[in-house]
Design an enzyme around this catalytic site. Structure first.
Site, PDB file in Angstrom:
ATOM      1  N   CYS A  86      -5.076   3.674  -5.698  1.00  0.00           N
ATOM      2  CA  CYS A  86      -5.248   2.165  -5.162  1.00  0.00           C
ATOM      3  C   CYS A  86      -3.687   2.132  -4.439  1.00  0.00           C
ATOM      4  O   CYS A  86      -2.637   1.824  -5.201  1.00  0.00           O
ATOM      5  CB  CYS A  86      -5.138   1.289  -6.254  1.00  0.00           C
ATOM      6  SG  CYS A  86      -6.739   1.191  -7.153  1.00  0.00           S
ATOM      7  N   GLN A  87      -4.064   2.124  -3.046  1.00  0.00           N
ATOM      8  CA  GLN A  87      -2.838   2.171  -2.203  1.00  0.00           C
ATOM      9  C   GLN A  87      -2.056   1.025  -2.315  1.00  0.00           C
ATOM     10  O   GLN A  87      -0.591   0.887  -2.140  1.00  0.00           O
ATOM     11  CB  GLN A  87      -3.385   2.034  -0.674  1.00  0.00           C
ATOM     12  CG  GLN A  87      -3.982   3.478  -0.136  1.00  0.00           C
ATOM     13  CD  GLN A  87      -2.930   4.517  -0.542  1.00  0.00           C
ATOM     14  OE1 GLN A  87      -1.822   4.564  -0.385  1.00  0.00           O
ATOM     15  NE2 GLN A  87      -3.570   5.833  -0.654  1.00  0.00           N
TER      16      GLN A  87
END
Length: 365
Positions: A86-87
């Site tokens: 999850c950036q």
């Protein structure tokens, strides 16, 4: 004690498998991982060298249920597992994935779509706690229609992982009547001393001749003076003024007391990150040796076995590349706890209405 002579046969595929932390833990816990999928080719060697599973170099966005069906024997219970990067919330980075994905959460959505089409018996997803507040998490849960779903925020130090790491763990099943939860605690926290205290001493910039991964990054003269002035568990505020960095003198610097810190022997380590090999990147100083922790020490704090192979014999050890693999890994122990929880659930569901999930969990742990 419940009869554990006939443990269920569970076959798994590990999406976003990285260097194999989750896979290795699932295997140690009694689940057969048949394959791991990851976009990063650097994961292939450590994944396959340490696990009896096939590495598939693919973007999960491009996978279909048909691609994964060969790894799920019909006579065995199926498990789809993974930690979708999850950036926005995580430092996870693989190749050009960050550039391609941005903030669109596409990987979590792709994981959910695979669940919808593949319909495995069991599902587990490990992720950052902040994911729970995002719309994509609700969408992922919606993709689990027909499953009993539970999730919790796990404090890793309470389940046998020697670091203060909080992770969201989701478990879903088509079996049984009870929801699944990871045990909240499994004994007293492990300490840095218990985990890495027996490794041979090395100096900053030194690589141990018998273990290439027991390699500590070098320190310049000012940082060598700083670590010598650092106390275990202390901060840079303990230093003489001439050792302070410019950032420490600014008002914004006072909010980062752990930077340039030493770990404490008799406490868990801080959360391992992709930059955990650098003294200036957090509380990653060795408790008594004047250096940052080595890559091997970081891997062991992530509960990888001491002999876990990350590079081929004779290949150079690159700090940034291996720091990324180690820091982004799911701790092996967390994978093992997930596996045992799922096995306890399957056993309890087979035993019928009189069985208790807690009974089997207590026996397995």
């Amino acid at each position: 004690m419940n009869d554990l002579s006939a443990l269920p046969k569970i076959s798994a595929v590990d999406l976003f498998c990285g260097a194999g932390g989750l896979t290795h833990g699932l295997i140690r816990g009694g689940i057969a991982v048949r394959a791991g999928v990851d976009l990063d080719p650097a994961c292939k060697y450590p994944f396959e060298a340490n696990n009896a599973a096939k590495f598939i170099e693919r973007d999960v966005n491009d996978l279909s249920a048909k691609d994964l069906l060969p790894y799920f024997p019909e006579e065995e219970i199926s498990l789809l597992a993974g930690c979708a990067p999850c950036q926005p919330f995580s430092s996870y980075s693989q190749g050009d994935r960050g550039k391609k994905r941005g903030l669109d959460w596409q990987l979590v959505s792709s994981f959910g779509k695979l669940v919808e089409t593949l319909q495995p018996t069991l599902v587990t997803m490990e992720n950052v706690p902040q994911l729970a507040g995002h719309a994509v998490f609700k969408e992922f849960i919606a993709s689990l229609a027909g499953y009993k779903v539970s999730w919790s925020i796990v404090e890793c130090s309470k389940i046998g992982i020697p670091q203060t790491r909080r992770r969201l763990v989701l478990l879903a099943s088509k079996l049984g009547r009870d929801k699944l939860f990871i045990p909240e605690t499994l004994g007293p926290p492990l300490t840095v001393r218990q985990t890495i205290g027996k490794l041979p001493p090395i100096q900053a910039g030194q690589q141990h001749p018998k273990d290439p991964l027991h390699f500590a990054s070098s320190l310049n003269e000012i940082n060598l003076q700083r670590i010598k002035a650092s106390k275990p568990g202390g901060t840079w505020r303990d230093w003489d003024p001439e050792l302070l960095a410019e950032c420490h003198r600014k008002d914004t610097g006072v909010t980062y007391p752990s930077v340039y810190g030493r770990m404490e022997w008799d406490a868990p380590a801080p959360t391992m990150t992709t930059q955990c090999f650098g003294y200036g990147n957090g509380r990653f100083g060795h408790p008594e040796q004047d250096r940052a922790i080595s890559l091997r020490e970081a891997a062991m704090i992530q509960t990888f076995p001491r002999k876990y192979k990350f590079v081929k014999k004779g290949e150079p050890v690159r700090f940034n590349a291996l720091g990324r693999l180690i820091g982004n890994a799911v701790p092996v122990r967390l994978g093992e706890v997930i596996a045992k929880t799922l096995i306890a659930h399957v056993l309890a569901s087979r035993a019928g209405t009189e069985a208790s999930l807690d009974d089997y969990t207590d026996t397995l742990f």
